[in-house]
Design a protein around this motif. Structure first.
Motif, PDB file in Angstrom:
ATOM      1  N   GLN A 247       8.445  22.607  -6.834  1.00  0.00           N
ATOM      2  CA  GLN A 247       9.447  21.859  -7.594  1.00  0.00           C
ATOM      3  C   GLN A 247      10.860  21.999  -7.036  1.00  0.00           C
ATOM      4  OE1 GLN A 247       7.991  23.676 -11.350  1.00  0.00           O
ATOM      5  NE2 GLN A 247       8.121  21.617 -12.183  1.00  0.00           N
ATOM      6  N   VAL A 248      11.031  22.865  -6.057  1.00  0.00           N
ATOM      7  CA  VAL A 248      12.353  23.065  -5.468  1.00  0.00           C
ATOM      8  C   VAL A 248      12.287  22.759  -3.978  1.00  0.00           C
ATOM      9  CG1 VAL A 248      14.191  24.714  -4.980  1.00  0.00           C
ATOM     10  CG2 VAL A 248      12.975  24.812  -7.171  1.00  0.00           C
ATOM     11  N   GLU A 249      13.081  21.789  -3.558  1.00  0.00           N
ATOM     12  CA  GLU A 249      13.123  21.418  -2.146  1.00  0.00           C
ATOM     13  C   GLU A 249      14.493  21.735  -1.564  1.00  0.00           C
ATOM     14  OE1 GLU A 249      11.932  17.511  -1.158  1.00  0.00           O
ATOM     15  OE2 GLU A 249      10.027  17.591  -2.266  1.00  0.00           O
ATOM     16  N   SER A 250      14.483  22.241  -0.341  1.00  0.00           N
ATOM     17  CA  SER A 250      15.729  22.503   0.379  1.00  0.00           C
ATOM     18  C   SER A 250      15.404  22.529   1.859  1.00  0.00           C
ATOM     19  CB  SER A 250      16.343  23.844  -0.050  1.00  0.00           C
ATOM     20  OG  SER A 250      15.592  24.929   0.448  1.00  0.00           O
ATOM     21  N   SER A 251      16.422  22.367   2.670  1.00  0.00           N
ATOM     22  CA  SER A 251      16.203  22.380   4.115  1.00  0.00           C
ATOM     23  C   SER A 251      15.712  23.751   4.584  1.00  0.00           C
ATOM     24  CB  SER A 251      17.501  22.005   4.844  1.00  0.00           C
ATOM     25  OG  SER A 251      18.553  22.892   4.490  1.00  0.00           O
ATOM     26  N   LEU A 252      16.179  24.809   3.928  1.00  0.00           N
ATOM     27  CA  LEU A 252      15.749  26.155   4.294  1.00  0.00           C
ATOM     28  C   LEU A 252      14.252  26.345   4.017  1.00  0.00           C
ATOM     29  CD1 LEU A 252      18.638  28.484   2.996  1.00  0.00           C
ATOM     30  CD2 LEU A 252      18.089  27.882   5.357  1.00  0.00           C
TER      31      LEU A 252
END
Length: 299
Positions: A247-252
């Motif tokens: 549920q959490v997207e980030s580039s890292l």
């Protein structure tokens, strides 16, 4: 004498009316459905399973796109909470807005169950994702069964039977976890957030990047040196698998997933809230099944 008999008859009739009225009130009370309000739908499930037709359970958050930390309670939520006989919250700051709703209603007689305080006795600052500890769910089910039985003693046996059936399903999750522990105990694991930690602890696994995961959950920037260390661990297969909160997207996080897949390190996807069209039991089973596939592949 006739007048005395008439007086006695009137008194007896009056007493009969009072007794019937009292019986009617008692019947109405015993037949009244127990109203339960929960912050999230995964805590609504055990309550609904126990109560069956003798209760009504309302979850205030049912969408996977809503973060319980940031939820803003509505007027409708306040009304539902005010009418509840039982209120179930996670506690530990996860759904503090519900605690405020309860406290703002001074006339409320609802029995409040705070999982962090009443079930887990969770110290401040500890992992708040308590529903990922299956033993917490067993204890919660037993606690609710006791509460409901006191509120409707006539349905005690029905509540106990329903509770036993649901706990049997929770025990199956614990059994599966025990089987997986025999494979993964002592191995290292990497996570993007501390959502799945209680399961990993039950497996007796070593989390190699606690600080990074906490930074991601808190919205802070992880240390570059920590990130480089993690990528090196993935490239050299120093961990059994990588756990990602879908549920959490980030580039890292996306970069870690890419590195893991390139190194053929399995990725286990979990969610913080219950997916649509799932039950708590099927949700947990699907996530444990990912671990079972990894275990079989390593045999």
């Amino acid at each position: 004498m006739k007048k005395m008999k008439t007086t006695i008859s009137i008194l007896l009739l009056f007493l009969s009316v009072i007794v019937l009225a009292a019986c009617g009130q008692q019947t109405t009370k015993s037949s009244h459905k127990i109203q339960v309000v929960t912050s999230t739908n995964f805590y609504a499930e055990p309550a609904a399973k126990i109560l069956g037709k003798y209760g009504q359970v309302t979850s205030l958050i049912n969408s996977t796109s809503v973060d319980p930390h940031d939820y803003t309670a509505t007027t409708a939520d306040a009304k539902k909470t005010a009418a509840a006989n039982v209120v179930i919250m996670n506690g530990a700051g996860y759904d503090s807005w519900l605690n405020k709703l309860v406290k703002s209603n001074q006339s409320s007689q609802a029995k409040v169950v705070n999982v962090a305080q009443d079930i887990r006795q969770l110290p401040n600052g500890e992992n708040e994702h308590l529903w990922y500890d299956f033993n917490n769910m067993v204890k919660l089910t037993n606690r609710l069964t006791s509460i409901f039985s006191k509120q409707q003693p006539a349905q005690r046996e029905a509540f106990k039977a329903n509770s036993d059936k649901y706990i049997a399903q929770l025990k199956d999750l614990q059994k599966q976890t025990t089987q997986l522990k025999s494979v993964f105990a002592g191995q290292s694991v990497m996570i993007t957030e501390p959502v799945f930690n209680y399961v990993l602890q039950a497996l007796d696994m070593k989390i190699v990047n606690q600080d990074f995961a906490q930074d991601i959950e808190d919205g802070a920037d992880p240390k570059p040196t920590e990130l480089q260390k993690m990528k090196s661990q993935l490239k050299h297969k120093k961990v059994a698998f990588l756990v990602v909160n879908r549920q959490v997207e980030s580039s890292l996080v996306n970069g870690l997933i890419k590195t893991a897949k390139a190194a053929d390190v399995p990725v286990v996807y979990v969610t913080e809230t219950m997916p649509k069209n799932q039950t708590y039991i099927t949700w947990m089973k699907e996530e444990l099944q990912q671990l079972s596939k990894i275990a079989k592949a390593n045999q």
